[in-house]
Scaffold this motif. Structure first.
Motif, short mmCIF file in Angstrom:
data_model
loop_
_atom_site.label_atom_id
_atom_site.label_comp_id
_atom_site.label_asym_id
_atom_site.label_seq_id
_atom_site.Cartn_x
_atom_site.Cartn_y
_atom_site.Cartn_z
N ASN A 199 -0.18 -15.02 0.40
CA ASN A 199 -1.45 -14.35 0.14
C ASN A 199 -2.59 -14.95 0.96
O ASN A 199 -3.43 -14.25 1.52
CB ASN A 199 -1.75 -14.43 -1.36
CG ASN A 199 -3.11 -13.86 -1.70
OD1 ASN A 199 -3.32 -12.66 -1.64
ND2 ASN A 199 -4.06 -14.72 -2.06
N HIS A 205 -5.46 -8.09 2.42
CA HIS A 205 -5.77 -7.77 1.03
C HIS A 205 -7.27 -7.86 0.72
O HIS A 205 -7.70 -7.53 -0.38
CB HIS A 205 -4.98 -8.68 0.08
CG HIS A 205 -5.41 -10.12 0.07
ND1 HIS A 205 -5.05 -11.02 1.04
CD2 HIS A 205 -6.17 -10.83 -0.81
CE1 HIS A 205 -5.55 -12.22 0.76
NE2 HIS A 205 -6.24 -12.13 -0.36
N HIS A 210 -10.84 -8.52 -2.73
CA HIS A 210 -12.05 -9.37 -2.70
C HIS A 210 -13.26 -8.59 -2.20
O HIS A 210 -13.74 -8.82 -1.07
CB HIS A 210 -11.84 -10.56 -1.75
CG HIS A 210 -10.66 -11.41 -2.06
ND1 HIS A 210 -10.46 -12.02 -3.28
CD2 HIS A 210 -9.60 -11.78 -1.29
CE1 HIS A 210 -9.33 -12.71 -3.24
NE2 HIS A 210 -8.80 -12.57 -2.05
N ASP A 322 -7.51 -13.86 -6.39
CA ASP A 322 -6.19 -14.13 -5.82
C ASP A 322 -5.15 -14.45 -6.90
O ASP A 322 -4.00 -14.05 -6.80
CB ASP A 322 -6.27 -15.30 -4.82
CG ASP A 322 -6.80 -14.87 -3.47
OD1 ASP A 322 -6.53 -13.71 -3.08
OD2 ASP A 322 -7.49 -15.67 -2.82
FE LIG Z 1 -7.29 -13.75 -1.17
#
Ligand SMILES: [Fe+2]
Ligand code: FES
Length: 370
Positions: A199, A205, A210, A322
């Motif tokens: 990640n 992502h 985020h 996360d």
């Molecule tokens: Fe992240």
């Protein structure tokens, strides 16, 4: 029980490659091999240099399941040993502190700071007993900037500087020697350590996971560069007046943030006036400890906590986002519906690079023990 998929072969062509099989994130066998072949063979962060400045100062740590003691000896050298007494395997140090000799907590044998055996109460050494052969077993220790690292096995390994390449050269302009430890924040995550590293290694992502971070960076320019054991992520900051980073960086001379990962489990996030080290430790095959260590210039000056409050809160927010994703992915990996996925070449080169290094370390185990 998940049995390990040994039919997997890593493909260096990212456009053709499949990601690691789910069972690699779930099997006990894999966790054991990772300790033996990865965490034992690569440098691991063990201390801040401030903890080991004085002769006799020591810290105790665990690396790949092995208890270690790291200390500064009488010649001002940093040294590391297995924290295992040569008598009957007691601990020769607990916690941290300062000592002239290490004394085993079990029956009191003592060792000098260079690891040599000193006293053995009530034990009259029989003929042929070699005190030299009963010294504490050493491990390698090295320093870079404010960090101290240890390595259990040097078999085929690179020096610390080689392993970190190109981080030392690319951060020469930063006042690393002056950065001092300020605070540590731990997060325990219900996922395999590789889920968290995967990640970290992609920015793909960021738009969804985020939203706050997405507003700060120029996502289109987000880029990853891969080296031998290191990858670097670059995300230019958007020039917005209310940007956390721009405000934060205004005082610095070089308004650039540098994000590096070093195989297997370290992340260095450099800013002009602070840096953050993330240490990712497996606590079992489906549990991970992430340690965030903040280093600042002059951390003792008044008002520091307030000055960095926005950065700490922002980091905490991103980390919580996360954690949620990683814990959901771990459950997804257990699902009967999922075995492997594909990489997005434009965005996931860092993940592919990491998986290639895992494969390099483990392939002979995977292939030969079939
Ligand atoms: Fe992240
Ligand atoms: S185990 Fe250390 S003195 Fe006995």
């Amino acid at each position: 029980m998940f049995s390990l998929d040994r039919t997997f072969r890593f493909d260096t062509d990212i456009s053709q490659a499949w990601t690691l099989p789910a069972s690699w994130y779930l099997s006990d066998q894999m966790a054991q091999w990772e300790d033996q072949r990865i965490f034992s063979h690569h440098w691991q962060w063990v201390a801040h240099i401030d903890e080991l400045r004085e002769v006799g100062s020591f810290v105790t740590r665990q690396v790949a399941g092995e208890p270690l003691v790291i200390l500064r000896d009488e010649d001002q050298q940093l040294r590391g040993f297995f924290n295992v007494c040569r008598h009957r395997a007691g601990r020769v140090a607990r916690g941290c502190g300062k000592r002239q000799l290490l004394q085993c907590v079990y029956h009191g044998w003592t060792y000098r700071l260079d690891g040599s055996l000193h006293k053995t109460p009530e034990f009259q050494a029989p003929a042929g007993f070699s005190r030299e052969a009963m010294a504490l077993r050493p491990v390698e220790v090295a320093q870079w900037g404010p960090f101290v690292f240890a390595r259990l096995s040097k078999e085929g390994g690179l020096s610390l500087e080689e392993w970190l390449d190109p981080i030392p050269a690319q951060t020469k302009h930063l006042p690393l020697e002056k950065m001092r430890f300020f605070k540590r924040v731990d997060y325990e995550i219900q996922c395999n350590w590789k889920v968290y590293v995967d990640n970290y290694l992609e920015g793909y992502h960021i738009p969804l996971a985020h939203p706050g971070l997405f507003r700060e960076i120029d996502y289109k320019q987000y880029d990853v560069e891969c080296f031998r054991y290191v990858s670097r992520q670059h995300a230019p900051v958007r020039p917005r007046e209310d940007s956390l980073y721009v405000r934060h960086l205004a005082a610095g001379e070089n308004p650039e943030a540098l994000y590096y990962w070093a195989f297997p489990n370290l992340m260095f996030n450099f800013y002009p006036d602070n840096l953050q080290l993330n240490v990712i430790l497996p606590l079992g095959k489906e549990k991970t400890l992430t340690i965030f260590l903040w280093y600042l210039l002059e951390p003792d000056r008044p008002g520091v906590e307030r000055e960095f409050a926005a950065s700490f809160a922002f980091s905490d927010q991103v980390q919580k986002e996360d954690i949620q994703i990683c814990e959901e992915v771990q459950v997804g990996l257990r699902s009967r519906s999922y075995t492997q996925g594909r990489y997005v070449p434009e965005r996931e080169r860092g993940v592919h690079h990491f998986h290639g290094l895992l494969w390099e370390s483990l392939k002979h185990k995977i292939i030969s023990e079939e």
